[in-house]
Design a protein around this motif. Structure first.
Motif, PDB file in Angstrom:
ATOM      1  N   SER A   3     -11.833  29.972  37.219  1.00 47.27           N
ATOM      2  CA  SER A   3     -11.946  31.411  37.034  1.00 47.27           C
ATOM      3  C   SER A   3     -11.301  32.162  38.185  1.00 47.27           C
ATOM      4  O   SER A   3     -10.783  33.254  37.995  1.00 47.27           O
ATOM      5  N   LYS A   4     -11.276  31.547  39.399  1.00 49.73           N
ATOM      6  CA  LYS A   4     -10.554  32.203  40.499  1.00 49.73           C
ATOM      7  C   LYS A   4      -9.061  32.261  40.190  1.00 49.73           C
ATOM      8  O   LYS A   4      -8.415  33.279  40.389  1.00 49.73           O
ATOM      9  N   THR A   5      -8.555  31.110  39.687  1.00 52.73           N
ATOM     10  CA  THR A   5      -7.148  31.076  39.324  1.00 52.73           C
ATOM     11  C   THR A   5      -6.860  32.132  38.277  1.00 52.73           C
ATOM     12  O   THR A   5      -5.844  32.837  38.333  1.00 52.73           O
ATOM     13  N   SER A   6      -7.764  32.228  37.306  1.00 55.04           N
ATOM     14  CA  SER A   6      -7.497  33.179  36.226  1.00 55.04           C
ATOM     15  C   SER A   6      -7.555  34.608  36.761  1.00 55.04           C
ATOM     16  O   SER A   6      -6.814  35.465  36.319  1.00 55.04           O
ATOM     17  N   GLN A   7      -8.426  34.840  37.775  1.00 55.47           N
ATOM     18  CA  GLN A   7      -8.444  36.174  38.388  1.00 55.47           C
ATOM     19  C   GLN A   7      -7.109  36.475  39.059  1.00 55.47           C
ATOM     20  O   GLN A   7      -6.578  37.577  38.951  1.00 55.47           O
TER      21      GLN A   7
END
Lengths: 478, 621
Positions: free
Chosen positions: B585-589
């Motif tokens: 989810s960090k990557t997606s952010q």
């Protein structure tokens, strides 16, 4: 369908009201809100009575002649639109161009009713375009930079969708020579030139997948939701994108009879994209910093469930998809309207600046919790039943891996949603939230009504189930 | 009330009643316990008489269902064992009357009567589940007996050791009973015996598990290690009652039940049993030789005697089984008597260490005579009872064709006598130390049980036909064995062998005394200090061969490994997914920047793949 003259009224009355508003409300801008609400309330009562009159209940809905899917969608459209206009009436009392705003809402309601009642692809396309134009205008209606950016993104990233739909329609005309749903159904069931027809329909399907914001075509949804004015984002996320995209996806899935004719692999494609949306949406929502953005990602994840169910295409799955679509509209309305109240009360949408609002805003907190739990699929709320049906249908249809993954990511969704609830409402209040007061009762009314509806849909699920069985699932078989 | 319930219900009720009696009353608890145990003894007599001469008393009550009934049955074997149990309860109750170091009188008598009730229940049970219930219930009083016998932590620690070892064996028994009843399809012992199980596959596993339970109870190797510790950390009445008498009675009774009654054993299992018996005899008696404490030495002898019984039952013929059961009775009588003399000496002198004792024969003549009779009996000196039971065992083993085991057992007899000579010599003979000059004879309440037991040694010796004909032969008939009646005493080769054994032990003792300059307590040092044996003894004293201590020593490491494994699974189930989810989810952010070209590129890539698939599978190509 289009030949049901009775349903035409649901399209025409909002349209007339939209035309009427600029004239009627020229002197008194407040009048526009009253007119819009009155029109939508009348429509809602009408459709509500048409669905729930005692004779229908007594016959467990078997005597409804019209397409149950369309009726249910009209009901949902009016319900959400009424909530949003009622909320807007108190939320944006001092906006200069209120009349235009209500005109746009009513026009889009009209366009959506056209979408759900039409019986051929070309008409569908026209109404979808009309809806898209009103949506751009609605997103940009507060003249802010973020709104303009959101509108532009929405426009630019979904214009290929229109292209594909148009292209698919042309291809369909070439190969099948007809736009009508009924004829295409017959054609596909007979299986004569099916390959080319399926390809044409797949192109149309691609257009609607883009419009429904399925991963990897989802990138515009968070930005559009974040940029739009608060009630508009509720309207957009709860109903507009669903009707302009997901509704058509389900329609086409029904038409392709995916479950019976598996050889076209469209089913696999659809299921894969649905699952991808569930995963990406749920995981991206975990770390979103802004409440509305987080809701947008969760919404992508929930759309994934609907598309996944449409992909497997069994009557049970279609039934689950339709019910999840309704539930999705209901709980998304609650959450986005709550986010609007929060933004107004605390002046912030970023979650790190919000905390401990439980005591200051108990109604907002509780309704959010109910909506969150329904979205995560906790019994006995409505969302539980639709997810349960979808997962059962997946297992039944032989897609065990997808069923297990769907269940697993339902838990991830729950984790993300409860973490959000905790961050915003529980814990110790930050300084920014110290002097916050609960939203006005008028703003709470639609939210509370929708929360009650979430519980009611869950508790009275047997009625809903028999409605879905009698008017949709039973008629899927030609 | 059904008479079969008296030895169970009456002591149990009295045990709880005793807890209610005020601590300030004098002799009330003692008198009550003695009276109740006397009634139990009488009841056991009546049960045995009924079983022998009329019908076998039974009691049945619906319990859980599914064949788990509360069924008691006093057949001739179990009522004989019950009589012995009740006798020891009565004698211990009398012996403890004025014994001061028994811990709190309230709890001591509670434990005593509780043990009597549960032991009687275990002996009389016909249903394996009921037996298991009583058997495991004895763990409670075992723990309490040791833990409350002395103040301080040592007795608590030993109590926990005894409890854990017996509980582990109890679990084995539970599993064994489960397997056996599942295979046999019945929980009733009389039901299973009607259709004996053979040792194959799971049945063998079930038998071995039950064997572990029985052998551990009887105190044989390798689960005996709590006993020497208890000898140091608890008191003489407990030792005379539980490890010396009751555990032998129950363990060997159950061993005989399963080995002869419920299962038809094969040659391999017979060999296992007999090897276990012979090893127990030799190793334990070797350990006894090196001891310098009165009770500790006796505790090793108690372990070693269990070996004879297992050897006899392992012979699997009527003579061997009769000898095993007879030796069970005799060893219980003798060792119990010996522990009682230990208690008497300790009471009067305050010492248990052999180097501090000596020359007590004149001061405590009755105790000394009892000691001599019991020691002679347990060493197998004719014509006392131990001689006859050992002779029956040897006959059984010889007729089964296992001569080496007989030789090992005879060697064990010689060493037993050597150890007892060392013990007797250093306690009752030789020079009396200065500080023991005022020593007086033990009180009558302690002498009485010793005298009874010593008398039994003589009676069962000269009148060996009495117990054999009235107790053992009918009991074995109930196990479906038909032994011939005992032939009587005559100088056969086994008698001459016993003479050789006695002479060997005496010569050894004289040699040892001479080698250690007349110090009787070091009369066996020439064995325990022999070159290789010395190191082995040192290891044994360091508890190197104690499975419990070794396990406890490794427990922290084991717990550490389990903890690591738990962390690993926790990591797999918890940390890894949440780490992955966070990373994703960090990557997606980072990805959802709002950059239009990026979004468009992604969307277009999606189009292309989608159209390719749709075209490919749609059949348009």
């Amino acid at each position: 369908m289009i030949n049901d003259a009775g349903l035409l009224a649901y399209q025409l009355i909002p349209l007339f009201t939209a035309v009427l508003i600029p004239f009627a409300a020229r002197r008194k801008p407040g009048f526009s809100a009253i007119l819009a609400n009155a029109a939508l309330l009348a429509g809602l009562i009408n459709i509500g009575y048409a669905l729930l009159k005692p004779a229908n209940l007594a016959a467990s809905f078997a005597n409804i002649k019209e397409d149950g899917f369309s009726l249910l969608m009209i009901f949902t459209i009016y319900l959400v639109a009424l909530c949003v206009t009622f909320f807007s009436a108190w939320f944006m009392e001092d906006r200069p161009n209120r009349a235009a705003y209500y005109c746009l809402i009513l026009t889009s309601v009209s366009a959506m009713c056209g979408i759900v009642t039409t019986g051929d692809f070309f008409t569908l396309y026209i109404f979808v375009e009309a809806l898209a134009i009103t949506s751009f205008a609605l997103i940009a209606s507060d003249d802010s930079a973020a709104g303009l950016e959101g509108a532009l993104k929405y426009f630019l990233l979904t214009c290929p969708a229109s292209l594909f739909i148009l292209f698919g329609i042309a291809f369909l005309m070439l190969t099948a020579g007809t736009f009508s749903f009924e004829n295409i159904k017959v054609l596909i069931a007979s299986g004569v030139p099916a390959g080319a027809v399926v390809f044409a329909v797949s192109l149309i399907l691609l257009g609607f997948l883009i419009k429904s914001g399925v991963v990897p075509f989802h990138a515009w949804t968070p930005d559009a939701c974040q940029g739009a004015p608060a009630p508009v984002s509720a309207y957009l996320a709860a109903i507009v994108t669903k009707i302009s995209g997901v509704y058509a996806v389900i329609r086409i899935a029904i038409m392709l009879r995916l479950f019976e004719i598996k050889s076209y692999h469209t089913s696999e494609l659809l299921m894969f994209l649905g699952m991808l949306s569930i995963i990406v949406g749920a995981l991206a929502a975990l770390k979103a910093k802004e409440f509305k953005r987080m809701l947008a990602f969760s919404s992508i994840s929930q759309t994934g469930y609907i598309v996944l169910a449409a992909g497997i295409g069994t009557p049970l799955a279609i039934l689950g998809a339709v019910f999840h679509l309704v539930n999705h509209a209901v709980f998304n309305t609650v959450l986005f309207l709550n986010s609007a109240s929060l933004e107004k009360a605390a002046g912030a949408g970023e979650m790190r600046r919000l905390a401990g609002l439980e005591h200051a805003m108990p109604w907002t907190s509780w309704t959010s919790l109910i909506a969150f739990l329904s979205m995560a699929g906790i019994p006995p709320l409505a969302g539980f039943w639709s997810k349960l049906i979808i997962i059962l249908a997946l297992w039944d249809g032989g897609a065990e891996v997808y069923a297990v993954l769907a269940l697993l990511f339902s838990a991830v969704t729950l984790a993300g949603l409860l973490a959000t609830q905790k961050k915003i409402f529980f814990g110790k209040a930050t300084e920014a939230c110290a002097n916050v007061r609960e939203a006005r009762p008028a703003l709470l009314a639609p939210v509370v009504a929708m929360s009650v509806l979430i519980i009611a849909l869950g508790v009275f699920f047997p009625y809903i189930y028999s409605y879905l069985i009698e008017t949709i699932a039973a008629r899927l078989i030609l | 009330m059904n008479p079969i319930l008296i030895p169970i219900v009456l002591p149990l009720a009295t045990a709880f009643l005793i807890l209610l009696i005020s601590e300030h009353t004098r002799y009330m608890k003692e008198t009550l316990a003695i009276a109740v145990s006397a009634v139990c003894l009488l009841g056991a007599f009546l049960l045995l008489a009924s079983a022998l001469f009329s019908r076998q008393p039974e009691f049945g009550a619906q319990w859980v269902g599914y064949g788990m009934n509360f069924a008691l049955k006093a057949d001739r074997l179990s009522s004989f064992i019950l009589l012995a149990v009740s006798l020891f309860t009565f004698l211990t109750a009398v012996y403890s009357f004025s014994f001061e170091e028994k811990g709190g009188a309230k709890w001591f008598y509670f434990n005593l009567l509780f043990t009597q009730a549960f032991a009687a229940g275990a002996v009389l049970s016909d249903n394996l589940l009921a037996l298991l219930f009583f058997w495991e219930g004895l763990l409670l009083s075992l723990y309490l007996f040791i833990a409350l016998s002395k103040p301080g932590q040592a007795s608590k620690k030993t109590a926990m050791k005894a409890f854990l070892i017996n509980a582990a064996a109890g679990l084995c028994l539970l599993l064994g009973v489960t397997i056996t009843t599942y295979i046999a399809g019945s929980m009733s012992m009389s039901g299973i015996s009607a259709n004996k199980l053979t040792l194959d596959g799971w049945a063998a596993f079930g038998y071995i598990l039950m064997l572990i339970g029985a052998v551990t109870k009887s105190g044989a190797l390798p689960f005996h290690t709590w006993l020497p510790d208890a000898a140091a950390d608890s008191n003489a009445p407990f030792l005379a009652y539980v490890p010396a008498a009751l555990d032998k009675l129950l363990g060997i009774y159950f061993l005989a039940r399963i080995s002869v009654h419920l299962f038809a054993l094969n040659g391999a299992m017979q060999l296992v049993l007999m090897t276990l018996g012979a090893l127990t005899i030799l190793i334990a008696v070797m350990m006894a030789l090196a001891q310098t404490d009165y009770k500790r030495l006796l505790s090793y002898l108690a372990v070693s005697q269990a070996g004879y019984m297992i050897l006899g039952i392992g012979a699997l013929n009527p003579a061997g089984a009769a000898g095993g059961l007879f030796h069970m009775l005799n060893s219980a009588v003798c060792i119990s008597c010996l522990f009682m003399t230990a208690g008497a000496v300790e009471r009067r002198t305050g010492a248990g260490d052999l180097s501090k004792l000596g020359g007590l024969f004149k001061a405590m003549p009755v105790t000394a005579v009892c000691f001599i009779v019991a020691a002679a009996a347990i060493s197998g000196i004719a014509p006392l009872n131990g001689f006859f039971s050992k002779e029956m065992i040897y006959e059984g083993v010889l007729s089964a064709g296992f001569t080496p085991f007989v030789i090992a057992a005879e060697l064990g007899s010689a060493l037993t006598l050597a150890a007892l000579l060392k013990l007797g010599h250093s306690v009752f003979f030789g020079k009396r130390p200065e500080e023991l000059h005022g020593t007086a004879e033990a009180p009558f309440s302690m002498l009485f049980p010793m005298l009874i037991l010593a008398a039994l040694c003589v009676i069962f010796g000269f009148g060996a036909r009495l117990p054999v004909e009235f107790f053992l032969v009918p009991g074995l008939r109930d196990l479906n064995l038909a032994p011939e009646t005992l032939g009587g005493f005559y100088p056969n080769p086994l008698f001459w062998a016993s003479i050789v054994v006695i002479l060997t032990a005496v010569v050894n003792h004289m040699f040892g005394c001479a080698a250690s300059q007349g110090k009787a307590c070091r009369a066996c040092d020439h064995i325990s200090h022999a070159p290789v044996l010395k190191e082995i003894y040192a290891l044994a004293e360091a508890k190197f061969f104690d499975p419990y201590e070794q396990f406890m020593k490794r427990l922290p490491a084991l717990a550490g490994i389990i903890y690591k494994a738990d962390r690993f699974f926790d990591y797999l189930a918890d940390d890894l997914p949440s780490f992955a989810a966070n990373a994703f989810s960090k990557t997606s952010q980072r990805f959802h920047t709002g950059s239009y070209p990026l979004y468009l590129a992604l969307t277009i890539a999606g189009f292309i793949i989608y159209i390719f698939f749709a075209a490919h599978y749609g059949g348009v190509k």
